[in-house]
Design an enzyme around this catalytic site. Structure first.
Site, short mmCIF file in Angstrom:
data_model
loop_
_atom_site.label_atom_id
_atom_site.label_comp_id
_atom_site.label_asym_id
_atom_site.label_seq_id
_atom_site.Cartn_x
_atom_site.Cartn_y
_atom_site.Cartn_z
N HIS A 1 -22.45 2.38 26.41
CA HIS A 1 -21.13 3.07 26.41
C HIS A 1 -21.53 4.52 26.57
O HIS A 1 -21.90 5.29 25.80
CB HIS A 1 -20.52 2.83 25.20
CG HIS A 1 -20.14 1.37 24.86
ND1 HIS A 1 -19.15 0.53 25.57
CD2 HIS A 1 -20.78 0.49 24.20
CE1 HIS A 1 -19.24 -0.40 24.99
NE2 HIS A 1 -20.30 -0.77 24.37
N HIS B 1 -25.68 -3.49 28.26
CA HIS B 1 -24.90 -2.36 28.44
C HIS B 1 -25.20 -1.49 27.43
O HIS B 1 -25.75 -1.43 26.72
CB HIS B 1 -23.52 -3.09 28.58
CG HIS B 1 -22.96 -3.26 27.14
ND1 HIS B 1 -23.27 -4.38 26.38
CD2 HIS B 1 -21.96 -2.70 26.50
CE1 HIS B 1 -22.60 -4.28 25.21
NE2 HIS B 1 -21.89 -3.41 25.16
N HIS C 1 -27.70 -2.06 24.41
CA HIS C 1 -27.68 -3.13 23.39
C HIS C 1 -27.18 -4.28 24.14
O HIS C 1 -26.55 -4.23 25.25
CB HIS C 1 -26.95 -2.64 22.23
CG HIS C 1 -25.47 -2.25 22.58
ND1 HIS C 1 -25.27 -1.14 23.14
CD2 HIS C 1 -24.35 -2.85 22.33
CE1 HIS C 1 -23.66 -0.93 23.30
NE2 HIS C 1 -23.17 -2.14 22.72
N GLU D 1 -5.53 6.37 11.91
CA GLU D 1 -5.69 5.04 11.42
C GLU D 1 -5.20 4.01 12.54
O GLU D 1 -4.27 4.06 13.01
CB GLU D 1 -4.79 4.74 10.32
CG GLU D 1 -4.91 3.22 9.57
CD GLU D 1 -3.79 3.16 8.52
OE1 GLU D 1 -4.02 4.00 7.56
OE2 GLU D 1 -2.96 2.15 8.57
N GLU E 1 -20.59 3.01 18.87
CA GLU E 1 -19.69 1.85 18.75
C GLU E 1 -19.90 1.40 17.23
O GLU E 1 -21.12 1.25 16.78
CB GLU E 1 -20.29 0.83 19.78
CG GLU E 1 -19.71 -0.69 19.56
CD GLU E 1 -20.38 -1.68 20.67
OE1 GLU E 1 -20.29 -2.92 20.21
OE2 GLU E 1 -20.80 -1.25 21.59
N HIS F 1 -2.92 10.82 5.56
CA HIS F 1 -4.47 11.15 5.30
C HIS F 1 -4.62 12.09 6.61
O HIS F 1 -4.12 12.24 7.45
CB HIS F 1 -5.42 9.98 5.17
CG HIS F 1 -4.72 8.63 5.94
ND1 HIS F 1 -4.98 8.74 7.29
CD2 HIS F 1 -4.52 7.74 5.53
CE1 HIS F 1 -4.52 7.50 7.56
NE2 HIS F 1 -4.21 6.94 6.62
N ARG G 1 0.97 -1.09 -0.18
CA ARG G 1 0.06 0.00 -0.17
C ARG G 1 1.04 1.31 -0.04
O ARG G 1 2.00 1.62 0.90
CB ARG G 1 -0.86 -0.03 1.39
CG ARG G 1 -1.72 1.15 1.49
CD ARG G 1 -2.63 1.77 0.39
NE ARG G 1 -3.64 2.55 0.75
CZ ARG G 1 -3.62 4.03 0.27
NH1 ARG G 1 -2.37 4.31 -0.48
NH2 ARG G 1 -4.23 4.85 0.45
N GLU H 1 -10.96 6.02 1.20
CA GLU H 1 -9.80 5.32 0.96
C GLU H 1 -9.08 5.81 -0.29
O GLU H 1 -7.88 5.89 -0.82
CB GLU H 1 -9.85 3.89 1.22
CG GLU H 1 -8.52 3.19 1.01
CD GLU H 1 -7.39 3.24 1.87
OE1 GLU H 1 -6.09 2.95 1.62
OE2 GLU H 1 -7.71 4.01 2.88
#
Length: 383
Positions: A269, A267, A313, A92, A274, A88, A83, A154
Site C-alpha cells: 500500500h 501487494h 505482504h 472513530e 495497514e 475524543h 457507552r 479508551e
C-alpha cells in the site's frame, strides 16, 4: 540454511498451546529473515474493563508498538446499555460485529444524526463531535472501534458526566438554571458504560428532533450489504473510503474474504501502514520490509495484524473455512499495488532483466490485479 533437524529442536520448557497457535513463529519458512518489528497481537491478551452493562478492551501502540497511526477498541454493550455520551481527540471508525445498536452524533451546527446499526454496518464519528452508542435487541451488541491515533486510549475520553461533575455547582446553575438540589442528583463520577431502559423507536427519536435532525451527512454505512468491489471464485473484497462514505475522511478500509487454500495476492500500500482485525478463520501472513527483513505470522479470529508502511505482504488461508479480516489505513482512500500487475506492465526485456527467468514463464502469471487468488487463477501450464 541448515539441514540438521536438531537445529530447530527445543528440549526445554514449551508453551504448547501458544506454539500450536503460532507455528510459523516457531518454525519459520527459510525465506524469513531478521526482524521487521511486531506484526501481531490479540484482543484475547488485552485486559478487559468490565462494568455493569458491558465491557471493553483495546489494542493500541502500547500493546503493538509498531502501530503509530491506528488503534483499536473492542466493546460489548448489553441490551439497553450505553457507552456514555462523550467525545475524543481522534476520529472513530467502527464496525458492528454482532447485534444491534443506536448511535447518535451532534454536529457543530446543532443538528443531531441518529440511526440504528446492525451486524456488518459501519459508523464514522469525526474528532470532537459528541456521540453515544446504545445496545438494542435481546442481547445488545459487540463492535470494533478504530481510531486514527496509535496512542489513543479508551480511558482518556471527554465524558458528559465528568464535565458536569467537575464544574462548580454555581457555574452549572448559571449555565443551565438547575438548582443546587438538582446538581447534587447528577452523577458524581464517570458513567462510561452503564445500563439504561430501552429507547423509543428510531422513528420516535427522529420525530423528537424535528428540524434539528441531520439528514444530509450520513455517519453510518452498510458495508456487509454492499456489492463486492472485487470478486472471484477465490474470495472478494469490499472497499469503503471517502469516495463512497464521504464522512470517512481519515480512515479507509477493506473487508476481505479468502476461501480455503486461496490467498490475498502479493501487494503493498503506497499511502500508509495497514492495521488489521481478523474476524473469522485461520491464516498466515508474510511481510517483507526494507533491509531484506521478513517474517511470517499466523492469525486467528480476534487477532490484530500490522504491516509497516509500503511493506510487501501476502495472506494465505490455512484453515478449512473462509477467513474474513479488515484492512484499515489512516488515509482518505484505499490504494494498493499488485505485484502481478506491476510485473505484467513491464516490457519483456525489463522483466527478464530483473527476474532472470524466460519471458514465457513471466507471462504465465496473472496479468491483472486479482486481490484474492488461488492456483486456479494461474495461466494453463504454470509450474
Amino acid at each position: 540454511m541448515s539441514n540438521n533437524k536438531s537445529d530447530a529442536s527445543d528440549p526445554g520448557p514449551e508453551n504448547r498451546p501458544l506454539l500450536k497457535e503460532n507455528p510459523s513463529s516457531n518454525h519459520p519458512p527459510f525465506t524469513d529473515r531478521g526482524n521487521p518489528g511486531p506484526l501481531w497481537y490479540s484482543f484475547d491478551l488485552a485486559p478487559k474493563r468490565v462494568q455493569d452493562g458491558g465491557w471493553t478492551h483495546q489494542v493500541t501502540q502500547r500493546e503493538l508498538p509498531s502501530s503509530t497511526e491506528l488503534a483499536g477498541v473492542n466493546m460489548r454493550l448489553t441490551s439497553g446499555s450505553f457507552r456514555e455520551l462523550h467525545w475524543h481527540k481522534a476520529d472513530e471508525w467502527a464496525i458492528m460485529l454482532t447485534g444491534k445498536a443506536r448511535v447518535s452524533l451532534l454536529q457543530a451546527d446543532g443538528k443531531m444524526f441518529i440511526d440504528d446499526v446492525e451486524e456488518g454496518d459501519l459508523w464514522y464519528f469525526p474528532a470532537g463531535l459528541p456521540h453515544s452508542i446504545q445496545g438494542l435487541g435481546d442481547d445488545g451488541c459487540e463492535f470494533l472501534l478504530v481510531f486514527d491515533q496509535g496512542d489513543f486510549s479508551e480511558d482518556d475520553t471527554f465524558l458528559l458526566s465528568e464535565f458536569l461533575a467537575h464544574t462548580s455547582p454555581e457555574l452549572v446553575e448559571k449555565n443551565t438554571s438547575w438548582s443546587r438540589e438538582t446538581y447534587d442528583q447528577l452523577p458524581s463520577k464517570e458513567l462510561y458504560i452503564f445500563p439504561a431502559p430501552m429507547p423509543s423507536s428510531l422513528e420516535d427519536d427522529r420525530q423528537f428532533l424535528g428540524k434539528h435532525l441531520e439528514t444530509v451527512n450520513k455517519y453510518t454505512f452498510k458495508m456487509a450489504a454492499m456489492a463486492p468491489t472485487l470478486s472471484n471464485d477465490s474470495g472478494d473484497a469490499r472497499v469503503v473510503d471517502s469516495k463512497n462514505f464521504p464522512v470517512s475522511k481519515n480512515i479507509a478500509a477493506a473487508m476481505v474474504r479468502i476461501k480455503p487454500g486461496a490467498m490475498r495476492e502479493m501487494h503493498w500500500h503506497p499511502n500508509g501502514s495497514e492495521w488489521q482485525y481478523w474476524m473469522q478463520g485461520k491464516g498466515r501472513m508474510t511481510v517483507v520490509a526494507t533491509g531484506a527483513t521478513a517474517r511470517t505470522v499466523d492469525f486467528r479470529a480476534n487477532d490484530v495484524g500490522y504491516v509497516p508502511t509500503m511493506s510487501g505482504h501476502c495472506i494465505e488461508n490455512t484453515g478449512d473455512e473462509d477467513i474474513v479480516f479488515l484492512e484499515l489505513f489512516k488515509a482518505s482512500s484505499f490504494e494498493d499495488i499488485s505485484l502481478n500487475q506491476w510485473i505484467a506492465r513491464m516490457p519483456d526485456r525489463m522483466a527478464e532483466a530483473h527476474l532472470k527467468i524466460p519471458v514465457e514463464k513471466i507471462r504465465m502469471a496473472p496479468q491483472e490485479r486479482l486481490a484474492v487468488l488461488a492456483l486456479t487463477d494461474l495461466a494453463p501450464g504454470q509450474d
